[in-house]
Motif scaffolding. Structure first.
Motif, PDB file in Angstrom:
ATOM      1  N   GLY A  60     -21.340   1.357  21.193  1.00  0.00           N
ATOM      2  CA  GLY A  60     -20.786   2.052  22.345  1.00  0.00           C
ATOM      3  C   GLY A  60     -20.498   1.238  23.582  1.00  0.00           C
ATOM      4  N   PHE A  61     -20.735  -0.068  23.542  1.00  0.00           N
ATOM      5  CA  PHE A  61     -20.409  -0.886  24.707  1.00  0.00           C
ATOM      6  C   PHE A  61     -18.945  -1.329  24.626  1.00  0.00           C
ATOM      7  CE2 PHE A  61     -24.991  -1.124  24.575  1.00  0.00           C
ATOM      8  CZ  PHE A  61     -25.337  -1.011  25.905  1.00  0.00           C
ATOM      9  N   SER A  62     -18.282  -1.305  25.756  1.00  0.00           N
ATOM     10  CA  SER A  62     -16.875  -1.699  25.773  1.00  0.00           C
ATOM     11  C   SER A  62     -16.712  -3.212  25.808  1.00  0.00           C
ATOM     12  CB  SER A  62     -16.172  -1.077  26.986  1.00  0.00           C
ATOM     13  OG  SER A  62     -16.763  -1.528  28.195  1.00  0.00           O
ATOM     14  N   LYS A  63     -17.774  -3.910  26.219  1.00  0.00           N
ATOM     15  CA  LYS A  63     -17.732  -5.364  26.326  1.00  0.00           C
ATOM     16  C   LYS A  63     -19.117  -5.915  26.029  1.00  0.00           C
ATOM     17  CE  LYS A  63     -16.379  -8.964  29.670  1.00  0.00           C
ATOM     18  NZ  LYS A  63     -15.933  -9.197  31.082  1.00  0.00           N
ATOM     19  N   ALA A  64     -19.182  -6.997  25.279  1.00  0.00           N
ATOM     20  CA  ALA A  64     -20.463  -7.646  24.987  1.00  0.00           C
ATOM     21  C   ALA A  64     -20.241  -9.152  24.952  1.00  0.00           C
ATOM     22  CB  ALA A  64     -21.036  -7.152  23.667  1.00  0.00           C
ATOM     23  N   GLU A  65     -21.096  -9.893  25.638  1.00  0.00           N
ATOM     24  CA  GLU A  65     -20.954 -11.344  25.729  1.00  0.00           C
ATOM     25  C   GLU A  65     -22.300 -12.015  25.508  1.00  0.00           C
ATOM     26  OE1 GLU A  65     -17.366 -11.914  28.909  1.00  0.00           O
ATOM     27  OE2 GLU A  65     -19.290 -11.228  29.721  1.00  0.00           O
ATOM     28  N   VAL A  66     -22.244 -13.254  25.032  1.00  0.00           N
ATOM     29  CA  VAL A  66     -23.445 -14.024  24.738  1.00  0.00           C
ATOM     30  C   VAL A  66     -23.480 -15.264  25.619  1.00  0.00           C
ATOM     31  CG1 VAL A  66     -24.810 -15.145  22.939  1.00  0.00           C
ATOM     32  CG2 VAL A  66     -23.260 -13.284  22.325  1.00  0.00           C
ATOM     33  N   TYR A  67     -24.644 -15.523  26.199  1.00  0.00           N
ATOM     34  CA  TYR A  67     -24.824 -16.695  27.050  1.00  0.00           C
ATOM     35  C   TYR A  67     -26.072 -17.465  26.632  1.00  0.00           C
ATOM     36  CZ  TYR A  67     -21.395 -14.322  29.954  1.00  0.00           C
ATOM     37  OH  TYR A  67     -20.262 -13.698  30.398  1.00  0.00           O
ATOM     38  N   GLY A  68     -26.157 -18.690  27.158  1.00  0.00           N
ATOM     39  CA  GLY A  68     -27.291 -19.547  26.821  1.00  0.00           C
ATOM     40  C   GLY A  68     -28.447 -19.440  27.784  1.00  0.00           C
ATOM     41  N   ASP A  69     -28.329 -18.593  28.808  1.00  0.00           N
ATOM     42  CA  ASP A  69     -29.389 -18.338  29.773  1.00  0.00           C
ATOM     43  C   ASP A  69     -28.913 -17.232  30.702  1.00  0.00           C
ATOM     44  OD1 ASP A  69     -31.784 -18.537  31.169  1.00  0.00           O
ATOM     45  OD2 ASP A  69     -31.768 -20.728  31.163  1.00  0.00           O
ATOM     46  N   PHE A  70     -29.777 -16.822  31.614  1.00  0.00           N
ATOM     47  CA  PHE A  70     -29.417 -15.757  32.543  1.00  0.00           C
ATOM     48  C   PHE A  70     -28.374 -16.192  33.564  1.00  0.00           C
ATOM     49  CE2 PHE A  70     -33.686 -14.511  31.118  1.00  0.00           C
ATOM     50  CZ  PHE A  70     -33.453 -13.192  30.751  1.00  0.00           C
ATOM     51  N   ASP A  71     -28.124 -17.473  33.684  1.00  0.00           N
ATOM     52  CA  ASP A  71     -27.170 -17.985  34.672  1.00  0.00           C
ATOM     53  C   ASP A  71     -25.747 -18.068  34.134  1.00  0.00           C
ATOM     54  OD1 ASP A  71     -27.402 -20.052  32.898  1.00  0.00           O
ATOM     55  OD2 ASP A  71     -28.091 -21.540  34.355  1.00  0.00           O
ATOM     56  N   PHE A  72     -25.486 -17.408  32.990  1.00  0.00           N
ATOM     57  CA  PHE A  72     -24.171 -17.379  32.357  1.00  0.00           C
ATOM     58  C   PHE A  72     -23.757 -18.735  31.782  1.00  0.00           C
ATOM     59  CE2 PHE A  72     -23.809 -13.992  35.659  1.00  0.00           C
ATOM     60  CZ  PHE A  72     -23.707 -12.910  34.809  1.00  0.00           C
ATOM     61  N   SER A  73     -24.705 -19.629  31.575  1.00  0.00           N
ATOM     62  CA  SER A  73     -24.377 -20.912  30.946  1.00  0.00           C
ATOM     63  C   SER A  73     -23.924 -20.663  29.507  1.00  0.00           C
ATOM     64  CB  SER A  73     -25.577 -21.853  30.977  1.00  0.00           C
ATOM     65  OG  SER A  73     -26.718 -21.249  30.400  1.00  0.00           O
ATOM     66  N   ALA A 123     -27.930 -24.392  24.759  1.00  0.00           N
ATOM     67  CA  ALA A 123     -28.494 -23.099  25.140  1.00  0.00           C
ATOM     68  C   ALA A 123     -30.018 -23.162  25.187  1.00  0.00           C
ATOM     69  CB  ALA A 123     -28.048 -22.027  24.153  1.00  0.00           C
ATOM     70  N   ARG A 124     -30.599 -22.600  26.239  1.00  0.00           N
ATOM     71  CA  ARG A 124     -32.060 -22.524  26.321  1.00  0.00           C
ATOM     72  C   ARG A 124     -32.585 -21.346  25.516  1.00  0.00           C
ATOM     73  NH1 ARG A 124     -36.194 -20.010  28.688  1.00  0.00           N
ATOM     74  NH2 ARG A 124     -34.845 -18.481  29.688  1.00  0.00           N
ATOM     75  N   THR A 125     -31.814 -20.266  25.519  1.00  0.00           N
ATOM     76  CA  THR A 125     -32.188 -19.040  24.833  1.00  0.00           C
ATOM     77  C   THR A 125     -30.901 -18.293  24.514  1.00  0.00           C
ATOM     78  OG1 THR A 125     -33.577 -17.058  24.976  1.00  0.00           O
ATOM     79  CG2 THR A 125     -32.476 -17.768  27.005  1.00  0.00           C
ATOM     80  N   MET A 126     -31.024 -17.064  24.012  1.00  0.00           N
ATOM     81  CA  MET A 126     -29.855 -16.206  23.840  1.00  0.00           C
ATOM     82  C   MET A 126     -29.964 -15.047  24.808  1.00  0.00           C
ATOM     83  SD  MET A 126     -28.677 -13.615  20.804  1.00  0.00           S
ATOM     84  CE  MET A 126     -29.893 -12.432  21.393  1.00  0.00           C
ATOM     85  N   VAL A 127     -28.978 -14.896  25.673  1.00  0.00           N
ATOM     86  CA  VAL A 127     -28.897 -13.747  26.557  1.00  0.00           C
ATOM     87  C   VAL A 127     -27.642 -12.972  26.197  1.00  0.00           C
ATOM     88  CG1 VAL A 127     -28.640 -12.966  28.936  1.00  0.00           C
ATOM     89  CG2 VAL A 127     -30.165 -14.884  28.413  1.00  0.00           C
ATOM     90  N   LEU A 128     -27.844 -11.742  25.770  1.00  0.00           N
ATOM     91  CA  LEU A 128     -26.756 -10.872  25.332  1.00  0.00           C
ATOM     92  C   LEU A 128     -26.564  -9.787  26.399  1.00  0.00           C
ATOM     93  CD1 LEU A 128     -24.860 -10.052  22.945  1.00  0.00           C
ATOM     94  CD2 LEU A 128     -26.764  -8.709  22.049  1.00  0.00           C
ATOM     95  N   ILE A 129     -25.343  -9.641  26.891  1.00  0.00           N
ATOM     96  CA  ILE A 129     -25.047  -8.688  27.952  1.00  0.00           C
ATOM     97  C   ILE A 129     -23.966  -7.730  27.453  1.00  0.00           C
ATOM     98  CG2 ILE A 129     -24.225  -8.370  30.316  1.00  0.00           C
ATOM     99  CD1 ILE A 129     -25.191 -11.217  30.901  1.00  0.00           C
ATOM    100  N   GLY A 130     -24.337  -6.459  27.397  1.00  0.00           N
ATOM    101  CA  GLY A 130     -23.384  -5.417  27.010  1.00  0.00           C
ATOM    102  C   GLY A 130     -23.083  -4.535  28.206  1.00  0.00           C
ATOM    103  N   ARG A 131     -21.809  -4.211  28.380  1.00  0.00           N
ATOM    104  CA  ARG A 131     -21.395  -3.358  29.489  1.00  0.00           C
ATOM    105  C   ARG A 131     -20.592  -2.168  28.948  1.00  0.00           C
ATOM    106  NH1 ARG A 131     -22.520  -6.424  34.108  1.00  0.00           N
ATOM    107  NH2 ARG A 131     -22.434  -8.678  33.829  1.00  0.00           N
ATOM    108  N   LYS A 132     -20.920  -0.967  29.440  1.00  0.00           N
ATOM    109  CA  LYS A 132     -20.205   0.236  29.010  1.00  0.00           C
ATOM    110  C   LYS A 132     -19.007   0.511  29.918  1.00  0.00           C
ATOM    111  CE  LYS A 132     -23.506   2.945  26.371  1.00  0.00           C
ATOM    112  NZ  LYS A 132     -24.200   4.237  26.243  1.00  0.00           N
TER     113      LYS A 132
END
Length: 255
Positions: free
Chosen positions: A227-240, A246-255
């Motif tokens: 149900g998210f209209s957009k989903a992106e993957v980053y290597g940290d919370f700073d959008f790297s 990558a230090r970690t996986m940060v997944l951001i979904g936006r409706k």
């Protein structure tokens, strides 16, 4: 009962897993969450798998309306104690994320510090993800921070030895399947134990568990499916970038 449902496990292992460094980073992580989701004061936030309230308390300190959900009551009790000590208010719910359901209730939901991938089946993991997704309002944001298959490969180690919380800790890690899971063995000895001697001393606790490892793109695509209209993957919370650095996986979904 699965291991993560055990009060005894968390009583013994929470001080090991949540060391001083993890507590120290909590205010910074909470600020990242507020900024990423562009949350105004009073915005409703779901901390799915809140545990001891490490992040929940800091989010509440940023004037957000925070609900923490966890299956372990003793963890919720500790979170409540922390909230009272810091002078903030939390709503704390004792519930299994596999069945927790609050459609369109939250402006933002978070699932942080690899609190995902431990169920017996992929279907159960995906039900948790679906439930969290459905809990986010239209226009809202979901932020997940987790060890992925790629970061597990990047930072692979066979094990470690260290002292923490009054124990000597020995860990062993093993890949299961075709990098489908990470088998982790945590052995706790008394702090004064000589673990090099033969025969080896008797451990206080010897616990093994498996985390299922998902590729980041798989989880990203599932968010779109749920149900998210957009989903992106980053290597940290700073959008790297989510790449070899990558230090970690940060997944951001936006409706």
């Amino acid at each position: 009962m699965q291991w993560f449902e055990s009060e005894n496990f968390w009583t013994q292992f929470a001080p090991i897993m949540f060391d001083d460094a993890r507590w120290a980073e909590a205010p910074t992580v909470a600020q990242y969450v507020k900024d990423i989701a562009k949350l105004a004061p009073g915005s409703k936030v779901l901390d799915a798998g809140c545990g001891l309230g490490r992040i929940s308390v800091e989010l509440a300190a940023l004037d957000l309306d925070v609900t923490g959900v966890d299956i372990i009551q003793s963890e919720l009790d500790a979170a409540q104690d922390s909230a009272q000590a810091e002078g903030v208010v939390l709503t704390l719910v004792n519930h299994d994320l596999r069945t927790f359901h609050a459609p369109n209730q939250f402006d933002c939901a978070v699932n942080l510090y690899t609190s995902f991938g431990y169920c017996d089946t992929i279907d159960e993991d995906m039900q948790i993800l679906r439930n969290i997704a459905e809990s986010v309002k239209p226009g809202g944001t979901f932020i997940m921070e987790c060890t992925s298959r790629e970061t597990a490969i990047l930072y692979w180690t066979p094990g470690e030895e260290f002292e923490r919380a009054g124990y000597k800790v020995v860990t062993h890690f093993e890949v299961t399947g075709a990098w489908e899971g990470l088998k982790s063995q945590w052995i706790l000895y008394p702090a004064d134990a000589d673990i090099k001697k033969t025969p080896a001393p008797q451990p206080v606790v010897d616990h093994t568990f498996i985390q299922r490892l998902y590729p980041a793109t798989f989880l990203r695509n599932k968010l779109m499916e749920f149900g998210f209209s957009k989903a992106e993957v980053y290597g940290d919370f700073d959008f790297s970038p989510y790449n070899e650095n990558a230090r970690t996986m940060v997944l951001i979904g936006r409706k």
